[in-house]
Structure formats: structure tokens, C-alpha cells
Write a protein that holds these residues in place. Structure first.
Motif, PDB file in Angstrom:
ATOM      1  N   TRP A 118       0.090  -1.207   0.263  1.00  0.00           N
ATOM      2  CA  TRP A 118       0.110   0.125  -0.026  1.00  0.00           C
ATOM      3  C   TRP A 118       0.987   1.083  -0.537  1.00  0.00           C
ATOM      4  O   TRP A 118       1.767   1.788   1.097  1.00  0.00           O
ATOM      5  CB  TRP A 118      -0.983  -0.125   0.974  1.00  0.00           C
ATOM      6  CG  TRP A 118      -1.457  -0.880   1.422  1.00  0.00           C
ATOM      7  CD1 TRP A 118      -1.799  -2.306   2.112  1.00  0.00           C
ATOM      8  CD2 TRP A 118      -2.998  -1.471   1.088  1.00  0.00           C
ATOM      9  NE1 TRP A 118      -3.055  -3.327   1.257  1.00  0.00           N
ATOM     10  CE2 TRP A 118      -3.664  -2.657   1.273  1.00  0.00           C
ATOM     11  CE3 TRP A 118      -4.179   0.564   1.232  1.00  0.00           C
ATOM     12  CZ2 TRP A 118      -4.861  -2.580   1.025  1.00  0.00           C
ATOM     13  CZ3 TRP A 118      -5.374   0.151   0.550  1.00  0.00           C
ATOM     14  CH2 TRP A 118      -5.946  -1.427   0.895  1.00  0.00           C
TER      15      TRP A 118
ATOM     16  N   GLN B  34      -4.422  12.516   9.512  1.00  0.00           N
ATOM     17  CA  GLN B  34      -5.361  11.665   8.324  1.00  0.00           C
ATOM     18  C   GLN B  34      -5.161  10.658   8.830  1.00  0.00           C
ATOM     19  O   GLN B  34      -5.923   9.716   8.719  1.00  0.00           O
ATOM     20  CB  GLN B  34      -5.898  12.994   7.426  1.00  0.00           C
ATOM     21  CG  GLN B  34      -6.171  14.281   7.344  1.00  0.00           C
ATOM     22  CD  GLN B  34      -7.147  13.671   8.037  1.00  0.00           C
ATOM     23  OE1 GLN B  34      -8.419  13.756   7.879  1.00  0.00           O
ATOM     24  NE2 GLN B  34      -6.809  15.356   9.056  1.00  0.00           N
ATOM     25  N   LEU B  35      -3.939   9.870   8.869  1.00  0.00           N
ATOM     26  CA  LEU B  35      -3.149   9.030   9.173  1.00  0.00           C
ATOM     27  C   LEU B  35      -4.371   7.985   9.560  1.00  0.00           C
ATOM     28  O   LEU B  35      -4.292   6.946   9.619  1.00  0.00           O
ATOM     29  CB  LEU B  35      -2.006   8.036   9.224  1.00  0.00           C
ATOM     30  CG  LEU B  35      -1.252   7.421   8.637  1.00  0.00           C
ATOM     31  CD1 LEU B  35      -1.791   6.554   7.336  1.00  0.00           C
ATOM     32  CD2 LEU B  35      -0.084   7.473   9.135  1.00  0.00           C
TER      33      LEU B  35
ATOM     34  N   VAL C 179       0.736   5.233   0.557  1.00  0.00           N
ATOM     35  CA  VAL C 179       0.011   6.801   0.826  1.00  0.00           C
ATOM     36  C   VAL C 179       0.673   7.258   1.077  1.00  0.00           C
ATOM     37  O   VAL C 179       1.965   7.946   0.861  1.00  0.00           O
ATOM     38  CB  VAL C 179      -0.485   6.686   3.031  1.00  0.00           C
ATOM     39  CG1 VAL C 179      -0.961   7.840   3.255  1.00  0.00           C
ATOM     40  CG2 VAL C 179      -0.854   5.220   2.606  1.00  0.00           C
TER      41      VAL C 179
ATOM     42  N   GLU D 275     -10.017   2.466   8.094  1.00  0.00           N
ATOM     43  CA  GLU D 275     -10.630   2.291   7.013  1.00  0.00           C
ATOM     44  C   GLU D 275     -10.053   1.261   6.154  1.00  0.00           C
ATOM     45  O   GLU D 275     -10.954  -0.214   5.748  1.00  0.00           O
ATOM     46  CB  GLU D 275     -10.464   3.397   5.834  1.00  0.00           C
ATOM     47  CG  GLU D 275     -11.166   3.244   3.747  1.00  0.00           C
ATOM     48  CD  GLU D 275     -10.314   4.031   3.321  1.00  0.00           C
ATOM     49  OE1 GLU D 275      -9.974   3.569   2.037  1.00  0.00           O
ATOM     50  OE2 GLU D 275      -9.488   4.030   3.431  1.00  0.00           O
ATOM     51  N   ILE D 276      -8.740   1.043   6.321  1.00  0.00           N
ATOM     52  CA  ILE D 276      -7.836  -0.134   5.379  1.00  0.00           C
ATOM     53  C   ILE D 276      -8.237  -1.328   6.286  1.00  0.00           C
ATOM     54  O   ILE D 276      -8.068  -1.904   5.869  1.00  0.00           O
ATOM     55  CB  ILE D 276      -6.632   0.159   4.727  1.00  0.00           C
ATOM     56  CG1 ILE D 276      -6.630   1.390   4.306  1.00  0.00           C
ATOM     57  CG2 ILE D 276      -5.536  -1.464   5.162  1.00  0.00           C
ATOM     58  CD1 ILE D 276      -4.922   1.895   3.616  1.00  0.00           C
TER      59      ILE D 276
ATOM     60  N   ARG E  89      -3.732   6.274  -1.190  1.00  0.00           N
ATOM     61  CA  ARG E  89      -4.047   6.638  -0.656  1.00  0.00           C
ATOM     62  C   ARG E  89      -3.151   8.364  -0.676  1.00  0.00           C
ATOM     63  O   ARG E  89      -1.969   7.531  -0.745  1.00  0.00           O
ATOM     64  CB  ARG E  89      -4.954   6.568   1.286  1.00  0.00           C
ATOM     65  CG  ARG E  89      -5.779   5.092   0.996  1.00  0.00           C
ATOM     66  CD  ARG E  89      -7.440   5.015   0.589  1.00  0.00           C
ATOM     67  NE  ARG E  89      -8.132   4.260   0.844  1.00  0.00           N
ATOM     68  CZ  ARG E  89      -7.926   2.203  -0.145  1.00  0.00           C
ATOM     69  NH1 ARG E  89      -7.381   2.963  -1.045  1.00  0.00           N
ATOM     70  NH2 ARG E  89      -8.469   1.599   0.814  1.00  0.00           N
TER      71      ARG E  89
ATOM     72  N   LEU F  44      -3.210  11.982   1.157  1.00  0.00           N
ATOM     73  CA  LEU F  44      -4.216  12.371   2.486  1.00  0.00           C
ATOM     74  C   LEU F  44      -3.200  13.820   2.404  1.00  0.00           C
ATOM     75  O   LEU F  44      -2.256  14.490   1.966  1.00  0.00           O
ATOM     76  CB  LEU F  44      -3.865  11.795   4.052  1.00  0.00           C
ATOM     77  CG  LEU F  44      -3.777  10.071   3.868  1.00  0.00           C
ATOM     78  CD1 LEU F  44      -2.546   9.916   5.141  1.00  0.00           C
ATOM     79  CD2 LEU F  44      -5.645  10.361   3.901  1.00  0.00           C
TER      80      LEU F  44
ATOM     81  N   VAL G 113      -7.088   6.584   7.733  1.00  0.00           N
ATOM     82  CA  VAL G 113      -6.986   5.751   5.990  1.00  0.00           C
ATOM     83  C   VAL G 113      -6.565   4.088   7.010  1.00  0.00           C
ATOM     84  O   VAL G 113      -7.342   3.594   6.432  1.00  0.00           O
ATOM     85  CB  VAL G 113      -5.841   6.177   6.060  1.00  0.00           C
ATOM     86  CG1 VAL G 113      -5.171   5.640   5.181  1.00  0.00           C
ATOM     87  CG2 VAL G 113      -6.009   7.535   4.559  1.00  0.00           C
TER      88      VAL G 113
END
Length: 236
Positions: free
Chosen positions: A193, A225-226, A195, A232-233, A218, A220, A229
Motif C-alpha cells: 500500500w 489523517q493517517l 499513502v 478504513e483499510i 491513498r 492525505l 486511513v
């Protein structure tokens, strides 16, 4: 269902602490030193060209930047650059090498939160070994990482090897960084992933287009805001 993430890796320069703005300030100083020989825009182009061709020789970091400035000064002046100018270029680089580390907003919280969630936390950065070790020590974040890797470059192969050695593979790893070229695209290519947390200033040689497909990317506005995320993940 996607494999659950077990490892969070962070880039260092311009992700956890400021870096590129000091290069920009030094480059402005360089332009002033050579204003009698070249317009700033032309000088910037020549310096960038020198940095690009010297990456394979000097790698990333302040020392390579200093050498590229000296090389550019020699070229621009037709090998007539005054010794005083060379001395000031060296002094500017040496000042960069001792500049205090300034953390970016939410940097410590993001690393601490990742560790508190039970993830294995890594730092993966590239550049000069001594300088990166100095900045890590000055950041006060060193004790938060389970593993630290300072590499000469960031590629899909490098990420795959690091996540295999320190964790349980790239497929279960997430990399956070400001460079699309170095911190996002190669990690996704390795199966992980990526970010992207854009910084206000990005070196021209780190620019790259956003991924065109895939669900492992993603972006940001900042590290604050991490955590959202990661929540969410975790439910993907």
C-alpha cells in the motif's frame, strides 16, 4: 478480502521532518553567488541537470548537492569561478549538514499511533548515511521504530526485500511518504500500500504521476489523517 496490514513504514525527509526547503534556500544563495554569470532560471536548469547526471555517482543528499553546485559553478563560469565562491558553496552545504531537525505537524503522533495499534513500525529513507543518522537522532523519534533502513534508492525490489526481511512481506505493508516516485509507486509495484502525503516543496526529480489504477493508494493532506486511513483499510 485483502491481506491485513501488519507493517507501517514511514519516509523521513519531508514526511516526518522538513528537508527540501533547506535545499531551496541554499539554491537561492547559490543563485545570488553566481548572479553575474547566469540568470536564476538558467542556473536552476543547469544545476538540476548536474544533479540528475550525478545521482549515480554521489547518490541522494547534501554532499551530492554540494558537489553538483560546484560542478555547475565551474561550467557556468567557464572554469573561472572565484575560489571565494567555492568556499561559500562549501560553507552553505556544511550549514545544511548541522541544521536542527524540525518535525512536520503530526509526525510524532502518527508514528506513535501506528505503534500503539500494534503495527510493526519502520523508517525507510534514502540519502547520505551519516546525515540521515544525524537527523534521526535529532528528531527524537528513533526509539519508536522497530527497524530503520537507510538505502541508496527506493525501488520495488528494495521494498520487497526490506519488507520480507523485517516484516511478513510487501503485501501486508503500507508505506507513507511525500514522494510519489520513491514512496508510493514502487511500494504499490511490490504489492503493498502507498499513502501519499504531499509536502509544500518537492524536488523536481521526485515528481511522478499518480497511480492510474489499483485500490492500494491513498492521498492525505497531512499525517494527522493517517489514523482514519488505517481504520478504513483495516475494514477492507
Amino acid at each position: 478480502m485483502a491481506e491485513k496490514i501488519s507493517t507501517i513504514a514511514f519516509d523521513a525527509d519531508d514526511t516526518l521532518w522538513h528537508n527540501e526547503r533547506f535545499f531551496q534556500l541554499t539554491q537561492q544563495r547559490f543563485a545570488d553567488l553566481l548572479k553575474d554569470y547566469a540568470a536564476p532560471d538558467h542556473l536552476d536548469e543547469r544545476l538540476l541537470a548536474a544533479e540528475r547526471r550525478n545521482l549515480g555517482r554521489y547518490g541522494f543528499g547534501i554532499k551530492g548537492f554540494m558537489l553538483s553546485m560546484i560542478e555547475t559553478a565551474v561550467e557556468i563560469t567557464g572554469e573561472r569561478v572565484p575560489g571565494s565562491v567555492i568556499s561559500q558553496i562549501i560553507a552553505a552545504g556544511q550549514e545544511m549538514l548541522v541544521h536542527p531537525v524540525e518535525l512536520l505537524p503530526h509526525a510524532r503522533e502518527a508514528v506513535e499511533d501506528s505503534a500503539a495499534r500494534g503495527y510493526r513500525v519502520m523508517l525507510i529513507t534514502k540519502g547520505d548515511l551519516l546525515d540521515q543518522e544525524r537527523k534521526l537522532a535529532g528528531s527524537g523519534l528513533g526509539e519508536l521504530f522497530d527497524a530503520v533502513e537507510i538505502v541508496s534508492d527506493k525501488t520495488a525490489t528494495v521494498y520487497a526485500e526490506l519488507f520480507s526481511r523485517h516484516a511478513d512481506g510487501a503485501a501486508r505493508a503500507l508505506m507513507v511518504g511525500n514522494s510519489m516516485k520513491s514512496d508510493v509507486l514502487p511500494v504499490i509495484a511490490a504489492g503493498g500500500w502507498g499513502v501519499h502525503v504531499p509536502h509544500e516543496v518537492t524536488w523536481a526529480l521526485e515528481h511522478a504521476d499518480h497511480p492510474t489504477q489499483g485500490d492500494r493508494f491513498r492521498e492525505l493532506p497531512d499525517l494527522g489523517q493517517l489514523s482514519a486511513v488505517l481504520d478504513e483499510i483495516a475494514h477492507v
